[in-house]
Design an enzyme around this catalytic site. Sequence first.
Site: not given
Lengths: 160, 592
Positions: B286, B289, B312, B332, B371, B374, B379, B516
């Site tokens: 990141e 980038e 994230c 990102s 999560k 996710e 993908e 978090c």
Amino acid sequence: MSSIKIELRQEDLNKIHEICDSFNNEPLELINILHRTQEHFGYLPAEVQEAIADKLNISTAQVYGVVTFYSFFTMTPKGKHPISICMGTACYVRGAEKVLDEFKKELAIQVGQTTPDGKFSLSSLRCVGACGLAPVVLVGNKTYGRVAPDDVKVILKEYE
Amino acid sequence: METIKITIDNKQVEVEKGTTILDAARKMGIDIPTLCHMRLDDLNIENKPGGCRICVVEVQGRKNLSPACITKCDNGAVIRTHTPRVMNARRTVMEFILSDHPKDCLICPKSGTCDLQDMAHRLGIREIPGQEIAAMSTYRKDTSPSIIRELDKCIMCRRCEMMCNDIQTVGAIGAFNRGFMAAVGPAYEQNLEYSPCTYCGQCVAVCPTGALTEVDHTRDVLRAIVDPAKTVVVQTAPAVRAALGEEFGMKPGTLVTGKLVTALKELGFDYVFDTDFAADLTIMEEGTEFLNRLKKFLNGDKNANIPILTSCCPGWVNFFEHNYPDLKDVPSTAKSPQQMFGAIAKSYFAEKININRKDMVVVSIMPCLAKKYESQRPEFAVDGNPDVDYSISTRELANFIRQANIDFVNLPESDFDRPLGESTGAAVIFGNTGGVIEAAVRTAYVLYTGKKLNRLDFTELRGMEGVRQATIDFDGFPLNIGIAHGLGNARKLLDEVKAGRSKFHAIEVMACPGGCIGGGGQPLHHGDSSILKARAAAIYEEDRNKPIRLSHENPYIIQLYNEFLGEPNSEKAHHLLHTHYFDKKAKIIVKQ
């Protein structure tokens, strides 16, 4: 993503936008907007609620919450002859429930439903201010007073 | 400040005008029981619908009992918090609430941590009059990838509704129906997965009953561990080590990193690794980038996509996919640390230990419920084999440890395995709001200026304020950083980006208040924000104690690039460590 397919005809979408615009797309006017929309469509199906939420930039859950809170709003199309039975205190103690049961039996539908042929729908409401005539039944705009269960068949016959 | 004098339970006190009876009593150490009320100080989060009526008190001169949470003190008021009338009223209220609540406490996932159960115990409820004849409102159970809803157990405290709408501005759920049938859920009582839910889990974090809980994957994990054909690899997120101890009676803010590793080894995981390793990797990808975009931006490229947004947090990713699909090229493209870890474990590490990725099971321990969703995104799988097989929450892990008879508090400490267990202080702070951007600033500064950093603590990026900003001097170039935690705060910064008014070069967003450490999968805070602050302090302590505090200095990260990936943002790195986003906004289709 919504599992409900939000499909509307352009003219219906335009109408919803027109109503929302007339209230300046103000979320605080949601109840008035729903009133006007139901006046136009006869009921408030999911896709109409989605379009209103989208236009007012509020969540659909919020619109749905208001629609389900107020018994005036309905998500099922009303019949050609909407029947309302008053369940206010006066009507209730004078046997409104038995009248309601008779309508349910005759039409084979529950409160909030519409007959398959779209002719009649059934709803209950709280006090129409005609307690002297209890129990009271409304069919469309016509009022029937002192209704007994035996009268139900006769009333329905008028609309055949 | 105007003050007034009041008397509570025969004790006089002076309080600020406008103080509620509840706050005045708490200030005096008098604990008035509450159920629907909840407040997280410092985060500006408060739920006080005055709905449950458990907190009623007697105010002299008033005919009716007053709910303490929403009644402001009048000057000279004489208040009594436990007269027989008050105690009777509380009992009656509780009996009414329980009369429409299932009695399956023995097998309820909330048992032992349930506010309603605690209150029934505190008020000494031993029977519920009339419950044999009373009908119960019933709803179907709804299971989404992350969250389970059992509305039979909803008591209409409306905490979840407040979190979802006022704090997160997600609007996935709201109150519907009225009276007996009232509950909170998505529009048309659809399943949660068809709503704009981000799975941030903040509704679960505040639910006082078992109405909202997480999907439990611990049995799947146990099955994988006992399967001799599987190599089971576990990764633990930074915020877990700062909170897990609470589940075993340890003081909030106790760091249990070493005990956590020992416990995971005793549970039978083959390799105990650290998501922090992948957090360092995230900074490499990141950060690179970002610097590439920044160069383009400074060269006048209008399509440089500055500010860059961090990616994230899976709750945050879900949020912009639902609400800002037109901005989906701005965040990102770097995957989250959890997914980077999975991708590297099932390629680089699987090759190293010479096994097929299908024989490896990757488990993640996360402070997060998003999560779970996710890890199930299509993908993030190769030929149907997911990079991360199971994601379990801090609470689920605690439960797993208890079931395995592990005496957590007295465990010796051990170290993570190598190579995917080595991490830096920069990775640890991912657990706090502002941490990801601080870690990125540390490495980006060095890469951008080519100079050594003379300080590592960027305290201007820390804190609990919902939206923060700071300007960091990049050797003469003022780098503008924006930080938001809580999705409602993120929305403020996003609207500026959308309108082209944002002055920031980089923005960090965390879906959960506090980051978090306050995640939807963490031990329940029960409305005590000092717990969140203690966890945040523990995270910074872990950072200070680390010998290496810059992601690009992690020797195993350097080794990973040398042996496998080449350089940051290489083709291989792109293939394994980057992703793309989807437009998930509900669309109105015009019928032809």
